[in-house]
Enzyme design. Structure first.
Site, short mmCIF file in Angstrom:
data_model
loop_
_atom_site.label_atom_id
_atom_site.label_comp_id
_atom_site.label_asym_id
_atom_site.label_seq_id
_atom_site.Cartn_x
_atom_site.Cartn_y
_atom_site.Cartn_z
N LEU A 225 0.70 -1.00 0.03
CA LEU A 225 -0.01 0.12 0.11
C LEU A 225 0.82 1.30 -0.22
O LEU A 225 0.37 2.40 -0.14
CB LEU A 225 -1.04 0.10 1.24
CG LEU A 225 -1.77 -1.22 1.36
CD1 LEU A 225 -2.63 -0.86 2.72
CD2 LEU A 225 -2.90 -1.59 0.26
N ALA A 226 2.18 1.08 0.19
CA ALA A 226 2.99 2.30 0.41
C ALA A 226 3.06 3.14 -1.00
O ALA A 226 3.31 2.68 -2.22
CB ALA A 226 4.61 1.89 0.72
N THR B 271 -5.40 1.86 -8.54
CA THR B 271 -6.29 2.96 -8.61
C THR B 271 -6.93 3.29 -9.87
O THR B 271 -6.75 3.09 -11.13
CB THR B 271 -5.41 4.05 -8.20
OG1 THR B 271 -6.44 5.36 -8.15
CG2 THR B 271 -4.20 4.27 -8.99
N GLU C 161 -7.68 5.96 -10.80
CA GLU C 161 -6.98 7.14 -11.51
C GLU C 161 -6.30 6.71 -12.76
O GLU C 161 -5.96 7.37 -13.48
CB GLU C 161 -5.74 7.51 -10.71
CG GLU C 161 -6.15 8.76 -9.54
CD GLU C 161 -6.76 10.23 -10.40
OE1 GLU C 161 -5.83 10.61 -11.01
OE2 GLU C 161 -7.89 10.52 -9.87
N TYR D 15 1.11 10.48 -11.21
CA TYR D 15 0.83 9.50 -10.34
C TYR D 15 0.09 8.28 -11.05
O TYR D 15 0.40 6.87 -10.70
CB TYR D 15 -0.20 9.93 -9.36
CG TYR D 15 -0.87 9.21 -8.38
CD1 TYR D 15 -0.04 8.30 -7.32
CD2 TYR D 15 -2.09 8.74 -8.59
CE1 TYR D 15 -1.08 7.47 -6.45
CE2 TYR D 15 -2.99 7.78 -8.01
CZ TYR D 15 -2.18 7.23 -6.90
OH TYR D 15 -2.80 6.20 -6.29
N LYS E 289 1.16 4.08 -11.37
CA LYS E 289 0.16 3.23 -11.07
C LYS E 289 -0.15 2.19 -12.24
O LYS E 289 -0.31 1.02 -11.81
CB LYS E 289 -1.03 3.64 -10.34
CG LYS E 289 -0.77 4.37 -9.04
CD LYS E 289 -0.46 3.32 -7.77
CE LYS E 289 -0.56 3.88 -6.38
NZ LYS E 289 -0.23 2.62 -5.59
#
Ligand code: NAP
Ligand code: G4F
Length: 347
Positions: free
Chosen positions: A81-82, A126, A128, A150, A154
């Site tokens: 999760l980091a 995500t 996103e 970001y 991902k």
């Protein structure tokens, strides 16, 4: 035999709830946090689990550290999760974002492969990644169209997980989670910025909240629900990626209005574009104004997730709607300001 599990990003919003949930279910929880001049464990302390879990200070961008962590624990499950998780910051710091969000996944997967550990790996993907959406609502088959450094980091991590699954038969899955909020959400994200700002205004402060793009629409759920979905994915036998969402949307403006009502204001919105603002009809005080510094170079204007696959396969569904989440966050922030509750996630 007690199952051993590693959670990276353990003092983040999701990490803390996940550690709590796993501990309650009897897992031996190894919480991985990053070392700093002060070591941040505020959320783990707030949830009162700091003494029940094992804390490891590890920078997940460092392969040797990741290798040593996995070698010493030999877990059955890893939840990664980091991340540098703030989209806006990724425009200012694209390289750090990519290093944390991508190198960490590469380090984890390579170390697991090299050590030949029998482990199920979960990656925090995500919504996103859908970016400027190419179909509506978005599900596991919707193509990605990322709009930020970001989201791009991902997407790369997501494809990396898929490739290790196909190429080496490794047990690794990605949860494509839509926005999820809670009382423990970081203050830089718009929901918590709004609820903590409204609590401040309700307590007598007069400085208005400054916001960016209020037209933006998101599919917002409740974080404790979402960490349960992660566990269902990890426990299932097949290696499948899942969308986790509510299939309901609201704009930032709508979230502000419901939160302002929950805080006891009578919000009235006037003006357009950069001149938009919100007044409290009772006192005529300004609740929010627009500040263009909060606009992003490219934003995601709309996200709505179809969670039917995880509902059908694993029986998961959301238990909180957005007004309920907003009310919980407002109540929490009011208690923090009144001093009846103490919590500082920055330490
Ligand atoms: P968060 O509250 O920002 O937590 C992220 C955690 O990662 C923080 O505790 C941070 O530590 C840690 N971290 C960052 N860099 C690190 C490093 N180099 N080494 C070790 N730890 C590091 O994020 P969240 O909301 O819990 O989200 C969890 C994950 O899900 C993230 O990967 C995020 O991208 C993803 N995600 C979140 C959502 C959402 O709506 N919440 C939706 C989809 C996906 P510090 O506290 O020391 O900075
Ligand atoms: O709350 P946000 O910063 O969340 P965003 O960008 O959707 O990202 C979050 O959810 C993702 C899942 O889809 C996660 F992957 C990610 O890690 C993170 O948890 O912004 C939401 C929307 C954006 O469109 C933004 O432009 O709100 C808009 N917004 C308007 N004013 C604002 C503000 N966002 C922030 N942070 N601050 C504002 O003042």
């Amino acid at each position: 035999m007690t199952k051993k599990v590693i959670v990276t990003g353990a003092n983040g919003q999701d990490g803390a709830y996940l550690c709590q949930s796993l501990f309650k279910k009897g897992y031996e929880v190894h919480a991985c946090i990053r070392r700093g001049s002060t070591t941040k464990t505020g959320r783990l302390k707030f949830l009162d689990i700091i003494d029940d879990i094992h804390i490891h200070q590890v920078d997940i961008t460092d392969y040797i550290s990741v290798m040593n962590l996995l070698k010493s624990i030999r877990p059955q499950q890893v939840y990664n999760l980091a991340a540098q998780s703030f989209v806006q910051d990724s425009f200012n710091n694209p390289m750090v974002t990519s290093k944390i969000n991508l190198d960490s996944v590469m380090n984890m997967l390579e170390a697991i492969k090299t050590l030949e550990i029998d482990v199920k790996f979960y990656q925090a993907s995500t919504s996103e990644m859908f970016g400027d959406v190419l179909s509506d609502p978005q599900n596991e088959d919707t193509p990605f169209n990322p709009m930020s450094p970001y989201a791009i980091s991902k997407c790369c991590a997501h494809y990396l997980v898929k490739n290790y699954r196909i190429a080496y038969g490794m047990q690794c899955v990605s949860g494509i989670l839509f926005n999820h909020e809670s009382e423990l959400r970081g203050r830089e994200f718009v929901t918590r910025k709004i609820t903590s700002g409204l609590a401040r205004l309700a307590s007598g402060d007069t400085v208005s909240i400054k916001l960016g793009n209020c037209d933006s629409k998101r599919d917002w759920g409740y974080a404790p629900d979402y960490v349960e979905a992660m566990q269902l994915m990890v426990e299932e036998k097949t290696n499948s990626d899942y969308v986790v969402s509510t299939n309901t949307i609201a704009s930032v403006r709508e979230f502000f209005t419901m939160s302002a009502l929950a805080a006891g204001f009578k919000p009235v919105i006037e003006g357009e574009g950069l001149n938009e603002r919100c007044l409290d009809a009772t006192t005529n005080r300004i609740l929010y104004e627009i500040d263009k510094k909060y606009y992003r170079p490219s934003d995601v204007s709309y996200l709505k997730g179809d969670y039917s696959k995880i509902q059908n396969d694993l029986g998961w569904r959301p238990t909180h709607d957005l007004p309920a989440i907003s009310e919980k966050m407002i109540k929490f922030d009011l208690k923090l300001l009144s001093g009846s509750l103490s919590f500082d996630y920055t330490i």
